[in-house]
Design an enzyme around this catalytic site. Structure first.
Site, PDB file in Angstrom:
ATOM      1  CG  ASP A  71      78.493   6.626  46.091  1.00 40.26           C
ATOM      2  OD1 ASP A  71      78.622   7.301  45.035  1.00 40.26           O
ATOM      3  OD2 ASP A  71      77.720   6.951  47.011  1.00 40.26           O
ATOM      4  CG  ASN A  86      75.948  13.971  37.535  1.00 34.99           C
ATOM      5  OD1 ASN A  86      76.798  14.380  36.748  1.00 34.99           O
ATOM      6  ND2 ASN A  86      75.188  12.911  37.285  1.00 34.99           N
ATOM      7  CG  ASP A 101      80.625  10.104  43.107  1.00 36.96           C
ATOM      8  OD1 ASP A 101      80.014  11.064  42.613  1.00 36.96           O
ATOM      9  OD2 ASP A 101      80.230   9.477  44.134  1.00 36.96           O
ATOM     10  CG  ASP A 121      77.719  14.532  46.907  1.00 36.16           C
ATOM     11  OD1 ASP A 121      78.518  15.190  47.602  1.00 36.16           O
ATOM     12  OD2 ASP A 121      76.940  15.052  46.085  1.00 36.16           O
TER      13      ASP A 121
END
Ligand code: MG
Ligand code: ZN
Length: 431
Positions: free
Chosen positions: A381, A295, A252, A254
């Site tokens: 996260d 995303n 991922d 961020d």
């Protein structure tokens, strides 16, 4: 299928402490065999039986060793230049042919699927396709600027001062040349390959980059020579050939790679998370690929543009690159399902198949890189990331140092294990 030209005429001064100036660089042994023999084995294994090797005056050890190639299952001819013609001059000695030519430098240790590379080249139909990859020092490398369909738009030289973010994508020293390029080269003449053969095609929209995470490394300095020896012994070189099943650590963005905070709508808002570069570097040195899956509904909401997102991702690559780390690929979903907000881009407000927790981005990467998902990991996260991995069939890690908010939708998405941050997760995955 195709033929090969190996440029084995370069001077090996940087390896002098190993070669003691006695043997040409491509004859330096890695795992007991000359680098050039590793190359010849790869070419014959991939179906290339017609190999020309360009040698310098001090390179007679090469024909002494390889002869006409029959012992190695191929036909080898030699190009001897009366005076050195530079890295590209040997092209002028090639006989005319209807086939493509694989052109590579003789000091490279590599294990790549040539048939995949050729398929890409033929599909694009350019004069030249360069094998390209990220490296651990983009700041002092010539980097390639790509346009649509991996067309090479420009080359940013390492000596040119960089005033904006730049991509981490460099020439590996392996190329496919079209028959047209070889015939238009004409008679043998002085030519530097990158400057005089490749660069003029870039402006003419005739050169493409084939971006691949497969192993290609020059063994031209003492440090790299030692690294390549280690990688051969550990099996990493062979395992990264894309004809073999790969494994990946999907990351991922961020809160995993960069500090969790405001939506990142410009490069100024992106900061690496502590330990993230070190973690990615560990992945780079392992047999896993590092692939970002993110995303970015900020595009659909009109809060940033595709161009700005591209600059954000170049900043991420530059920050990682400064610490010797890189990602092998990055996939983003620019969509968002709910419409009705001011400033939004209607065409991106759709129910897509890529927005996490849908597995679309992972499945696309798996197809492109031949990834075995059951032996791969998704690290993120949020439990939405965990659910993405579950949906794609990977193992999963939930990090606790990023986004602390709980999304009740994914409450029941249980990770394989929990870790504080990316570094802790990667250390545990790599054991
Ligand atoms: Mg996140
Ligand atoms: Zn999407």
């Amino acid at each position: 299928m195709m033929r090969a030209l190996i440029q084995a005429g370069g001077a090996g001064t940087r390896l002098a402490s190993i070669t003691r100036n006695i043997i040409p660089k491509p004859m330096v042994r890695i795992g007991g065999k000359p680098i050039l023999e590793h190359q010849v084995s790869l070419l014959t294994r991939e179906g290339i039986r017609d190999i020309a090797i360009s040698i310098s005056k001090s390179g007679e050890a090469i024909p002494d060793y390889f002869g006409d190639g029959s012992k190695f299952g191929c036909r080898i001819s030699y190009i001897r230049e009366d005076e050195p013609l530079g890295s590209g001059g040997a092209i002028g000695f090639l006989p005319p042919s209807e086939e493509e030519t694989l052109f590579l430098f003789g000091d490279l240790m590599l294990d790549i699927s040539i048939s995949r590379f050729l398929a890409f080249h033929l599909e694009r139909g350019g004069m030249l396709t360069a094998f390209a990859h990220p490296n651990g020092h983009p700041y002092d490398s010539d980097v390639l600027l790509l346009g649509k369909s991996s067309l090479i738009k420009g080359i940013l030289g390492k000596k040119v001062e960089r005033t904006d973010f730049y991509p981490n994508l460099t020439n590996a020293g392996v190329y496919i040349l079209s028959p047209k390029l070889v015939s238009s080269f004409g008679k043998p003449r002085k030519a530097d390959f990158e400057k005089d053969v490749m660069a003029p095609l870039v402006g003419e929209r005739q050169a493409y980059a084939y971006c691949s995470p497969e192993y290609v490394k020059d063994a031209g300095t003492v440090d790299r020579f030692e690294q390549v020896n280690e990688d051969l012994a550990s099996g990493i070189i062979a395992s990264k050939n894309l004809s073999k099943k790969q494994k990946a650590i999907f990351l991922d963005r961020d809160g995993t790679l960069n500090v969790f905070g405001d939506f990142v709508t410009s490069p100024e808002k992106l900061f690496l998370a502590p330990g993230a570069a070190e973690a990615v570097k560990m992945i780079n040195e392992s047999s896993y690929l590092a692939i970002v899956i993110t995303n970015q509904p900020v595009v659909a909401r009109g809060e940033t543009s595709f161009e700005e997102l591209d600059r954000i991702h170049m900043k991420l690559a530059d920050l990682l690159g400064e610490k010797g780390a890189y990602v092998d690929a990055l996939y983003f979903c620019p969509h968002h399902p709910k419409s009705g907000f001011p400033g939004e881009r209607k065409e991106l407000k759709i129910e897509c198949s890529c927005r996490k927790p849908k597995p679309g981005m992972i499945l696309e990467a798996a197809k492109r890189f031949n990834i075995d998902l059951a032996s791969s990991w998704m690290v993120g996260d949020t439990r939405q990331d965990v659910q993405t991995g579950i949906n794609a069939g990977t193992k999963t890690v939930l990090l606790t140092s990023g986004d602390q908010r709980n999304n009740p939708l994914y409450e029941k998405s249980e990770p394989t294990f929990v870790a504080y941050d990316l570094l802790e997760a990667v250390k545990k995955i790599l054991g």
